[in-house]
Structure formats: structure tokens, C-alpha cells
Design a protein around this motif. Structure first.
Motif, PDB file in Angstrom:
ATOM      1  N   LYS A  46      49.511  77.476  63.333  1.00 42.72           N
ATOM      2  CA  LYS A  46      49.593  77.683  61.881  1.00 42.72           C
ATOM      3  C   LYS A  46      48.973  79.022  61.479  1.00 42.72           C
ATOM      4  CE  LYS A  46      49.498  72.795  60.649  1.00 42.72           C
ATOM      5  NZ  LYS A  46      48.675  71.712  60.100  1.00 42.72           N
ATOM      6  N   MET A  47      48.004  79.482  62.307  1.00 35.08           N
ATOM      7  CA  MET A  47      47.343  80.753  62.040  1.00 35.08           C
ATOM      8  C   MET A  47      48.121  81.922  62.654  1.00 35.08           C
ATOM      9  SD  MET A  47      43.432  79.451  62.742  1.00 35.08           S
ATOM     10  CE  MET A  47      42.719  81.077  62.639  1.00 35.08           C
ATOM     11  N   ASN A  48      49.304  81.615  63.191  1.00 36.10           N
ATOM     12  CA  ASN A  48      50.208  82.613  63.782  1.00 36.10           C
ATOM     13  C   ASN A  48      49.638  83.316  65.011  1.00 36.10           C
ATOM     14  OD1 ASN A  48      52.329  82.140  61.954  1.00 36.10           O
ATOM     15  ND2 ASN A  48      51.288  83.391  60.417  1.00 36.10           N
ATOM     16  N   LEU A  49      48.811  82.645  65.777  1.00 33.85           N
ATOM     17  CA  LEU A  49      48.330  83.208  67.036  1.00 33.85           C
ATOM     18  C   LEU A  49      49.444  83.101  68.069  1.00 33.85           C
ATOM     19  CD1 LEU A  49      45.455  83.118  65.757  1.00 33.85           C
ATOM     20  CD2 LEU A  49      44.655  82.488  68.023  1.00 33.85           C
ATOM     21  N   SER A  50      49.424  83.987  69.031  1.00 37.12           N
ATOM     22  CA  SER A  50      50.466  83.971  70.067  1.00 37.12           C
ATOM     23  C   SER A  50      50.261  82.779  71.002  1.00 37.12           C
ATOM     24  CB  SER A  50      50.430  85.276  70.869  1.00 37.12           C
ATOM     25  OG  SER A  50      49.280  85.289  71.698  1.00 37.12           O
ATOM     26  N   VAL A  51      51.376  82.367  71.590  1.00 40.21           N
ATOM     27  CA  VAL A  51      51.322  81.255  72.538  1.00 40.21           C
ATOM     28  C   VAL A  51      50.380  81.601  73.690  1.00 40.21           C
ATOM     29  CG1 VAL A  51      52.687  79.911  74.207  1.00 40.21           C
ATOM     30  CG2 VAL A  51      53.616  80.382  71.930  1.00 40.21           C
ATOM     31  N   LYS A  52      50.413  82.853  74.121  1.00 42.47           N
ATOM     32  CA  LYS A  52      49.556  83.296  75.224  1.00 42.47           C
ATOM     33  C   LYS A  52      48.075  83.136  74.852  1.00 42.47           C
ATOM     34  CE  LYS A  52      49.001  87.198  78.343  1.00 42.47           C
ATOM     35  NZ  LYS A  52      49.414  88.563  78.671  1.00 42.47           N
ATOM     36  N   ASP A  53      47.704  83.528  73.639  1.00 37.91           N
ATOM     37  CA  ASP A  53      46.313  83.389  73.195  1.00 37.91           C
ATOM     38  C   ASP A  53      45.915  81.917  73.047  1.00 37.91           C
ATOM     39  OD1 ASP A  53      45.853  86.108  73.169  1.00 37.91           O
ATOM     40  OD2 ASP A  53      46.310  86.343  71.025  1.00 37.91           O
ATOM     41  N   ILE A  54      46.839  81.112  72.572  1.00 41.87           N
ATOM     42  CA  ILE A  54      46.569  79.680  72.417  1.00 41.87           C
ATOM     43  C   ILE A  54      46.376  79.031  73.786  1.00 41.87           C
ATOM     44  CG2 ILE A  54      47.479  77.471  71.580  1.00 41.87           C
ATOM     45  CD1 ILE A  54      48.910  79.091  69.351  1.00 41.87           C
ATOM     46  N   MET A  55      47.175  79.480  74.761  1.00 43.18           N
ATOM     47  CA  MET A  55      47.017  78.972  76.128  1.00 43.18           C
ATOM     48  C   MET A  55      45.613  79.283  76.642  1.00 43.18           C
ATOM     49  SD  MET A  55      50.744  80.017  77.771  1.00 43.18           S
ATOM     50  CE  MET A  55      50.164  79.879  79.439  1.00 43.18           C
ATOM     51  N   LYS A  56      45.146  80.514  76.400  1.00 48.00           N
ATOM     52  CA  LYS A  56      43.807  80.903  76.840  1.00 48.00           C
ATOM     53  C   LYS A  56      42.728  80.086  76.119  1.00 48.00           C
ATOM     54  CE  LYS A  56      44.876  85.727  77.912  1.00 48.00           C
ATOM     55  NZ  LYS A  56      44.661  87.126  77.502  1.00 48.00           N
ATOM     56  N   ALA A  57      42.915  79.866  74.846  1.00 46.98           N
ATOM     57  CA  ALA A  57      41.901  79.181  74.034  1.00 46.98           C
ATOM     58  C   ALA A  57      41.805  77.686  74.341  1.00 46.98           C
ATOM     59  CB  ALA A  57      42.200  79.391  72.549  1.00 46.98           C
ATOM     60  N   THR A  58      42.936  77.065  74.645  1.00 47.47           N
ATOM     61  CA  THR A  58      42.940  75.600  74.796  1.00 47.47           C
ATOM     62  C   THR A  58      43.079  75.107  76.230  1.00 47.47           C
ATOM     63  OG1 THR A  58      45.335  75.462  74.515  1.00 47.47           O
ATOM     64  CG2 THR A  58      43.974  75.303  72.511  1.00 47.47           C
ATOM     65  N   GLY A  59      43.627  75.957  77.096  1.00 53.77           N
ATOM     66  CA  GLY A  59      43.884  75.508  78.465  1.00 53.77           C
ATOM     67  C   GLY A  59      45.176  74.719  78.584  1.00 53.77           C
ATOM     68  N   LEU A  60      45.927  74.614  77.490  1.00 56.48           N
ATOM     69  CA  LEU A  60      47.215  73.920  77.536  1.00 56.48           C
ATOM     70  C   LEU A  60      48.271  74.822  78.153  1.00 56.48           C
ATOM     71  CD1 LEU A  60      47.290  72.287  73.977  1.00 56.48           C
ATOM     72  CD2 LEU A  60      46.852  71.136  76.147  1.00 56.48           C
ATOM     73  N   SER A  61      49.308  74.217  78.704  1.00 54.20           N
ATOM     74  CA  SER A  61      50.396  74.995  79.296  1.00 54.20           C
ATOM     75  C   SER A  61      51.311  75.510  78.184  1.00 54.20           C
ATOM     76  CB  SER A  61      51.195  74.138  80.272  1.00 54.20           C
ATOM     77  OG  SER A  61      51.916  73.135  79.559  1.00 54.20           O
ATOM     78  N   LYS A  62      52.114  76.483  78.543  1.00 56.12           N
ATOM     79  CA  LYS A  62      53.078  77.055  77.598  1.00 56.12           C
ATOM     80  C   LYS A  62      54.024  75.977  77.094  1.00 56.12           C
ATOM     81  CE  LYS A  62      56.403  80.868  77.221  1.00 56.12           C
ATOM     82  NZ  LYS A  62      56.991  82.017  77.923  1.00 56.12           N
ATOM     83  N   LYS A  63      54.477  75.111  78.004  1.00 57.96           N
ATOM     84  CA  LYS A  63      55.403  74.027  77.651  1.00 57.96           C
ATOM     85  C   LYS A  63      54.754  73.085  76.633  1.00 57.96           C
ATOM     86  CE  LYS A  63      58.060  70.290  79.728  1.00 57.96           C
ATOM     87  NZ  LYS A  63      58.382  69.572  80.964  1.00 57.96           N
ATOM     88  N   GLN A  64      53.470  72.733  76.872  1.00 59.93           N
ATOM     89  CA  GLN A  64      52.771  71.820  75.941  1.00 59.93           C
ATOM     90  C   GLN A  64      52.668  72.438  74.548  1.00 59.93           C
ATOM     91  OE1 GLN A  64      49.287  71.409  78.543  1.00 59.93           O
ATOM     92  NE2 GLN A  64      49.539  69.181  78.427  1.00 59.93           N
ATOM     93  N   ILE A  65      52.407  73.730  74.504  1.00 54.44           N
ATOM     94  CA  ILE A  65      52.248  74.397  73.200  1.00 54.44           C
ATOM     95  C   ILE A  65      53.588  74.507  72.486  1.00 54.44           C
ATOM     96  CG2 ILE A  65      51.605  76.572  72.078  1.00 54.44           C
ATOM     97  CD1 ILE A  65      49.494  76.856  74.384  1.00 54.44           C
ATOM     98  N   ILE A  66      54.625  74.852  73.219  1.00 54.33           N
ATOM     99  CA  ILE A  66      55.963  74.982  72.622  1.00 54.33           C
ATOM    100  C   ILE A  66      56.418  73.632  72.052  1.00 54.33           C
ATOM    101  CG2 ILE A  66      58.406  75.388  73.162  1.00 54.33           C
ATOM    102  CD1 ILE A  66      57.407  77.644  75.063  1.00 54.33           C
ATOM    103  N   MET A  67      56.070  72.541  72.733  1.00 56.70           N
ATOM    104  CA  MET A  67      56.446  71.210  72.234  1.00 56.70           C
ATOM    105  C   MET A  67      55.740  70.872  70.924  1.00 56.70           C
ATOM    106  SD  MET A  67      56.701  69.056  75.782  1.00 56.70           S
ATOM    107  CE  MET A  67      57.137  67.536  74.985  1.00 56.70           C
ATOM    108  N   LEU A  68      54.662  71.555  70.614  1.00 59.15           N
ATOM    109  CA  LEU A  68      53.927  71.305  69.384  1.00 59.15           C
ATOM    110  C   LEU A  68      54.526  72.050  68.182  1.00 59.15           C
ATOM    111  CD1 LEU A  68      50.271  71.583  70.745  1.00 59.15           C
ATOM    112  CD2 LEU A  68      51.507  69.495  70.184  1.00 59.15           C
ATOM    113  N   MET A  69      55.399  73.016  68.457  1.00 60.15           N
ATOM    114  CA  MET A  69      55.992  73.840  67.391  1.00 60.15           C
ATOM    115  C   MET A  69      56.971  73.059  66.563  1.00 60.15           C
ATOM    116  SD  MET A  69      56.558  77.318  69.528  1.00 60.15           S
ATOM    117  CE  MET A  69      55.613  78.694  68.998  1.00 60.15           C
TER     118      MET A  69
END
Length: 151
Positions: free
Chosen positions: A128-151
Motif C-alpha cells: 500500500k506504501m508502494n514499496l517494490s516487491v524486492k524491498d518487501i522481500m528483504k523486509a519480510t523474508g517472504l518469497s516473490k510469489k507470496q508477495i505477488i499473491m497478496l496484490m
């Protein structure tokens, strides 16, 4: 010098606690037993053949097994011990042991699911804060796939 619990203490001695049930649970679950485990289990068994099986290969333990057999074969001692009651207690202990393991595993899974859920919640806020998926991956430890599924 004896204290009020009838335990002999010296300046170099320590009190120790021995958990006989831990050794007995190892026996019930057919885990490898140390000599101390074998000694403790022998004290808890009522079946001479089982005692002898555990003592096998150790002269001292075989002596103990033979002495226990001699004592249990004594007509004056017969009837003082109820093997059926002991088997019921063993079964209850086995059930309790496995229940405790299952409970611990359930708690671990619950914690793991809670952590993953919290990471996903944080990832949603970061999206929601428009952070990049790459930064969110670093911050949370979630995979790219997990983050994309949240969109």
C-alpha cells in the motif's frame, strides 16, 4: 554428613534429580538406552524376560535381573504387585508422552503460521506504501510469489 533428607553430602557432592520416566519413555519408544537408562528401566519392569533382555551383555545387570527373579519367585512376595495395573499405567504414560509431543508440534505450527500471517500483513501494508516487491522481500523474508499473491 547426612542431611534431613537422608542424603549423604560432602563438600564435593551435588544433589541430582533423575527422571526415571524419561528413561522409561525411551524404552517404550524403543530408543537406544544408556546403562543408567537400563538400570532405571529394570527397576520399573515386572517381566523377567524383558528385564533379562535389557540386561543382556552386562554382567552387573544380569546379576540384578537374576536377583529380581529370585525375589519375585519368592512365595511370600507373590500378590504384592499387580502387573495388569502396571500395564495400564504404562499405556497411560505412553499416551501422555505422545500427547505432549503432538501438543508441542501443534504449538510450533501455530507459532509458524502466526509469524507467516504477520509477515503477510506487513507485506500488504508495504504494498500500500508502494514499496517494490524486492524491498518487501528483504523486509519480510517472504518469497516473490507470496508477495505477488497478496496484490
Amino acid at each position: 554428613m547426612k542431611n534431613n533428607e537422608n542424603i549423604i553430602e560432602t563438600k564435593t557432592s551435588e544433589k541430582i534429580h533423575i527422571d526415571m520416566m524419561k528413561s522409561f519413555n525411551k524404552y517404550l519408544n524403543e530408543e537406544e538406552l544408556t546403562k543408567l537408562d537400563k538400570e532405571l528401566v529394570i527397576l520399573m519392569l515386572d517381566d523377567y524376560l524383558e528385564i533379562k533382555k535389557i540386561a543382556e551383555g552386562d554382567d552387573e545387570l544380569m546379576e540384578v535381573a537374576d536377583k529380581l527373579y529370585e525375589l519375585t519367585d519368592n512365595i511370600n512376595n507373590i500378590g504384592l504387585y499387580d502387573p495388569e495395573k502396571r500395564r495400564e499405567e504404562e499405556e497411560a504414560l505412553k499416551i501422555e508422552y505422545h500427547s505432549n509431543i503432538a501438543r508441542e508440534e501443534g504449538i510450533e505450527q501455530g507459532i509458524e503460521q502466526g509469524v507467516t500471517s504477520e509477515k503477510k500483513s506487513i507485506a500488504k501494508n508495504l504494498l500500500k506504501m508502494n514499496l517494490s516487491v524486492k524491498d518487501i522481500m528483504k523486509a519480510t523474508g517472504l518469497s516473490k510469489k507470496q508477495i505477488i499473491m497478496l496484490m
